[in-house]
Design an enzyme around this catalytic site. Structure first.
Site, mmCIF file in Angstrom:
data_model
loop_
_atom_site.group_PDB
_atom_site.id
_atom_site.type_symbol
_atom_site.label_atom_id
_atom_site.label_comp_id
_atom_site.label_asym_id
_atom_site.label_seq_id
_atom_site.Cartn_x
_atom_site.Cartn_y
_atom_site.Cartn_z
ATOM 1 N N SER B 11 -5.530 5.041 -6.796
ATOM 2 C CA SER B 11 -6.105 3.691 -6.826
ATOM 3 C C SER B 11 -7.118 3.465 -5.698
ATOM 4 O O SER B 11 -8.036 2.664 -5.849
ATOM 5 C CB SER B 11 -5.004 2.632 -6.729
ATOM 6 O OG SER B 11 -4.209 2.848 -5.582
ATOM 7 N N ASP B 186 -3.447 -4.572 2.078
ATOM 8 C CA ASP B 186 -2.070 -4.868 1.657
ATOM 9 C C ASP B 186 -1.110 -3.801 2.199
ATOM 10 O O ASP B 186 -0.106 -3.480 1.581
ATOM 11 C CB ASP B 186 -1.983 -4.932 0.127
ATOM 12 C CG ASP B 186 -2.403 -3.608 -0.529
ATOM 13 O OD1 ASP B 186 -2.684 -2.634 0.207
ATOM 14 O OD2 ASP B 186 -2.448 -3.550 -1.763
ATOM 15 N N HIS B 189 -3.964 -0.275 0.558
ATOM 16 C CA HIS B 189 -5.349 -0.208 0.060
ATOM 17 C C HIS B 189 -6.334 -0.658 1.145
ATOM 18 O O HIS B 189 -5.945 -1.274 2.130
ATOM 19 C CB HIS B 189 -5.475 -1.054 -1.210
ATOM 20 C CG HIS B 189 -4.658 -0.510 -2.337
ATOM 21 N ND1 HIS B 189 -3.403 -1.008 -2.641
ATOM 22 C CD2 HIS B 189 -4.883 0.529 -3.186
ATOM 23 C CE1 HIS B 189 -2.903 -0.305 -3.645
ATOM 24 N NE2 HIS B 189 -3.781 0.636 -3.997
#
Lengths: 237, 237
Positions: B11, B186, B189
Site C-alpha cells: 500500500s 497513521d 503509511h
C-alpha cells in the site's frame, strides 16, 4: 496487461504530476485498473504535436483512452512575445482533427477525449511575464482570454465532427467564483483547485463513455477480497 | 520508446500517487525521460507478491529500474489482528531474493532498488486500529517498530547478497526529529514529509547507479532547445 490511458498535451499536461496534479490524481484513481502514461510536452502547439505523434505513440502500445489537451500555445497572439508558438485558428482545427484521426487509427477502440484550453487571466499573465528574465517590449500579455475562447470553440467543433467527447474547460472554469485566482496559478497553468476540476471532469467524461472503475478489471486480487483464513486461495498457480 | 521505472510494493507504493506522493513526484521528476509505472498492491506481503510477479511483469515490457518495497505487511505480528499478512522473517528474505532474481532475469540491465519497510509508530497504529470497524481483541498494535527493524535488516542483507542498492528507510526516518508524526500519517503509511524522504532517496540512489536526468535522453525536443526563429528545424520529418 493493464490498459493504458495516455495524457497527450502541453505544459498543462507535463506539469500534471506536480502537487495535487490532475495526472497524479488520475493515476491514484485508476491505481489497480489502468496505467496513466504522461505524454506532456511543455510549450508545444498542435503543429509540433502532429510532427512528433508517430514517435510519441509507438504502434506496440495499447490504449483505452487518450486525453488530447492542446490549444493554450496555439492561441498565443501572433504579434506578442510568444508569437513563435502561435498557430492560426484554422490550422489548429485541422491539426487537432489530424491528431484525433491518427489516434483513432492507432487504437480504433480507444476513447479520444479532447480538452479545450483553459481560460486566460490576462492580469496573471502580465504579472508572470513581467519578470526580468522575459522579453516583453509590448508590455501586453502574450495570451488573451478571448483568443483562448476561439480555440476552445474550434476544439469543441472538432470533437463534434469526430464524435469524440470533449471537456469545455474554458467555459467550465469561468463558471467558478474568482476563477482567475482560484483555478489558475499564473494566469494560464492550473492551481490545486484547477487541477481538481480537470481530474473530476476527465473521470466523469471517461465514465460516460464506459471507462471507469466499474468497467475495468482490477489487477490481481484486492486485499478486501482475500480470505484471511486462507489467503493463498486467492493466488492459484 | 521511453524506459520504464516500475514501482513494485504494497500500500505504501499503491498510495504513492496520493497528495504529494513519492510516485507522483518521481513521475514529475522523470516527466520527459522515463515512464513511472505503478504496481502497488495494498496489503500484499512478499509471499503473495511472488505469486503474482509473472502476471505483474509481462515479458514484453522494458525496464530501466524497479523499486521493490515490501516488508511492512510481512512484519505484522503472527499473534495479533493482522496475522494473516504475516510472513516469517526467514521466508521474507527468501521471497525477496526470489523477487530480485526474477526481476534480474526479466531485465538483466535494470536496477533493482530495494526499500526497507518504514519504522512503525506503535501509538499511531493503536489509534488507527482502535476504530470501531477493526477487530482487535488484544488491544495491542498489529505491528511493532522492533519487528519492522528485523525485516529491514533482512532486506539490507538480501540487497548485499544480490548486489542491489537499498534504501534503509527504517533507519533513515528514525534519524528525523519527531519522525512518528512527521514522517507517518497513521503509524505506518507516509505523510507528505515521509513521501518526500522516499522520493529524494529514490532519486539519489538511482542517480548513484547511473539512472538520472543526466543519463536518460529527453523524449522529443525541449521547448528551451527550440529555435524561436525557426521552430520546425527541431522537427525533421
Amino acid at each position: 496487461m493493464r490498459p493504458k490511458i495516455y495524457l497527450f498535451g502541453d505544459s498543462i499536461t507535463e506539469m500534471s504530476f506536480e502537487e495535487a496534479g490532475w495526472g497524479a490524481s488520475l493515476t491514484n484513481h485508476f491505481a489497480r485498473t489502468a496505467d496513466v502514461v504522461l505524454r506532456g510536452y511543455s510549450g508545444y502547439n498542435t503543429r509540433w504535436a502532429l510532427k512528433v505523434a508517430e514517435r510519441v505513440f509507438p504502434a506496440a502500445g495499447e490504449a483505452v483512452a487518450v486525453t488530447v489537451f492542446f490549444g493554450a500555445n496555439d492561441a498565443c497572439l501572433p504579434d506578442r512575445c510568444s508569437a513563435f508558438q502561435h498557430v492560426p485558428l484554422e490550422e489548429y482545427g485541422r491539426n487537432l482533427r489530424s491528431i484525433v484521426s491518427f489516434l483513432k487509427e492507432r487504437w480504433p477502440k480507444a476513447v479520444v477525449l479532447l480538452i479545450t484550453p483553459p481560460p486566460i487571466d490576462e492580469e496573471g499573465r502580465l504579472q508572470y511575464i513581467s519578470n526580468p528574465y522575459m522579453e516583453n517590449p509590448s508590455g501586453l500579455p502574450e495570451r488573451t482570454n478571448e483568443a483562448a475562447g476561439e480555440y476552445a470553440t474550434a476544439c469543441i467543433d472538432v470533437a463534434r465532427e469526430c464524435g469524440s467527447p470533449v471537456i469545455d474547460l474554458w467555459a467550465k472554469m469561468q463558471q467558478l467564483p474568482n476563477w482567475p485566482t482560484t483555478c489558475l496559478s499564473d494566469g494560464l497553468h492550473l492551481s490545486v483547485a484547477g487541477n481538481k476540476v480537470v481530474f473530476e471532469e476527465v473521470v466523469k467524461k471517461l465514465e460516460e463513455v464506459g471507462v471507469s472503475l466499474q468497467t475495468l478489471p482490477s489487477d490481481q486480487p484486492l486485499i478486501s477480497h482475500i480470505d484471511a483464513k486462507d489467503p493463498l486461495k486467492s493466488f492459484p498457480n
